[in-house]
Design a protein around this motif. Structure first.
Motif, short mmCIF file in Angstrom:
data_model
loop_
_atom_site.label_atom_id
_atom_site.label_comp_id
_atom_site.label_asym_id
_atom_site.label_seq_id
_atom_site.Cartn_x
_atom_site.Cartn_y
_atom_site.Cartn_z
N VAL A 106 1.10 -1.13 -0.36
CA VAL A 106 -0.05 0.33 0.08
C VAL A 106 0.69 1.16 0.32
CG1 VAL A 106 -1.78 -0.64 1.11
CG2 VAL A 106 0.06 0.24 3.00
N SER A 107 0.49 2.19 -0.84
CA SER A 107 1.02 3.41 -1.04
C SER A 107 0.30 4.29 -1.09
CB SER A 107 2.16 2.98 -2.11
OG SER A 107 2.58 2.31 -2.43
N VAL A 108 0.95 6.06 -0.30
CA VAL A 108 0.43 6.71 -0.31
C VAL A 108 1.93 8.13 -0.53
CG1 VAL A 108 -0.04 8.84 0.72
CG2 VAL A 108 -1.20 7.04 1.16
N ALA A 109 0.96 8.65 -1.51
CA ALA A 109 2.34 9.64 -2.18
C ALA A 109 2.57 11.03 -1.04
CB ALA A 109 1.42 10.52 -4.16
N ARG A 110 4.13 10.68 -1.58
CA ARG A 110 4.67 11.75 -0.40
C ARG A 110 4.03 13.33 0.03
NH1 ARG A 110 9.98 10.75 1.95
NH2 ARG A 110 10.55 8.61 2.01
N GLN A 111 3.50 14.22 -2.06
CA GLN A 111 2.84 15.23 -1.57
C GLN A 111 2.10 15.63 -0.94
OE1 GLN A 111 2.73 13.40 -5.64
NE2 GLN A 111 1.41 15.80 -6.10
N PHE A 112 1.08 13.96 0.03
CA PHE A 112 0.02 14.12 -0.17
C PHE A 112 0.07 14.11 1.88
CE2 PHE A 112 -1.47 12.86 -4.41
CZ PHE A 112 -1.88 13.90 -4.34
N LEU A 113 0.71 14.05 2.40
CA LEU A 113 1.23 13.60 3.86
C LEU A 113 2.37 14.73 4.50
CD1 LEU A 113 0.63 9.80 5.03
CD2 LEU A 113 -1.16 12.30 5.83
N SER A 114 2.27 15.51 5.27
CA SER A 114 3.51 15.98 5.68
C SER A 114 3.11 16.17 7.23
CB SER A 114 3.89 17.52 4.81
OG SER A 114 2.30 18.37 6.15
#
Ligand code: 5GP
Length: 189
Positions: A106-114
């Motif tokens: 499972v992956s979430v693009a880095r730009q969407f979580l900070s």
């Protein structure tokens, strides 16, 4: 959450292995009014928590997550089970699927979580906590704060709640099911 409870008791069906089938209003056909009512209850429980992002895992968590994000007026991100070639840099981990008995990335693009994000994880079911554990790991990688988790249905006869509480994660479940033995849906107290 009387309406959700009533629908589960009226329309829910048991499958072997402690699985509850709720295809008529959550997992296949979706009842938007019911999802909105669920989202309102989730908001009530997390009032004042300054959530900046709702996170879920595809696919069945997306409906309650979107309604929650709509009411919170914040974006909704769903972790993808196959990392598309277009995604670029991502936070990733593996998740074991209780219903499919398979492991996937499972992956979430880095730009969407900070690190500035205060994240609420929303999903349809809490069973053994594998999906939620994957989200805990993704949020950890991102440096964001996991405010807590919210599930439409928790099966308290499976281990998920204990797993999450051991990780120090807040668990809120709208309907808690204590047993599906003999295909009787028994609610927890
Ligand atoms: P866990 O990761 O907590 O073991 O399982 C949660 C995930 O598996 C949920 O995202 C949900 O899609 C699926 N799941 C677990 N138990 C059930 C169930 O009884 N019925 C349905 N329809 N899905 C379930």
């Amino acid at each position: 959450m009387n309406t959700l409870t009533e629908r589960i008791l009226r329309e829910g069906r048991c499958l072997p292995g402690g699985i509850l089938k709720v295809d008529g209003f959550i997992n296949h056909q979706i009842d938007p009014s019911l999802m909105k009512a669920a989202a309102e209850e989730i908001l009530r429980r997390y009032a004042g928590e300054r959530i900046t992002k709702v996170l879920t895992i595809e696919a069945s968590g997306i409906a309650p997550a979107i309604l929650t994000g709509l009411l919170l007026d914040c974006p909704v991100v769903f972790a993808k089970k196959k990392k598309p070639s277009t995604m670029g840099e991502a936070f990733s981990t593996q998740v074991f699927s209780f219903t499919k008995q398979t492991t996937s990335d499972v992956s979430v693009a880095r730009q969407f979580l900070s690190p500035a994000d205060r994240v609420l994880f929303v999903d349809d079911f809490l069973a053994h906590g594998n999906a939620a554990k994957a989200i805990v790991e993704i949020v950890r990688q991102s440096g964001a704060t996991l405010v807590g988790t919210a599930f439409l249905i928790e099966k308290t006869f499976q281990s998920g709640s204990g797993v999450l509480q051991d990780l120090g994660v807040r668990v809120e479940s709208l309907v808690r099911i204590a047993s599906l033995d003999d295909c009787v849906i028994t609610l927890a107290e």
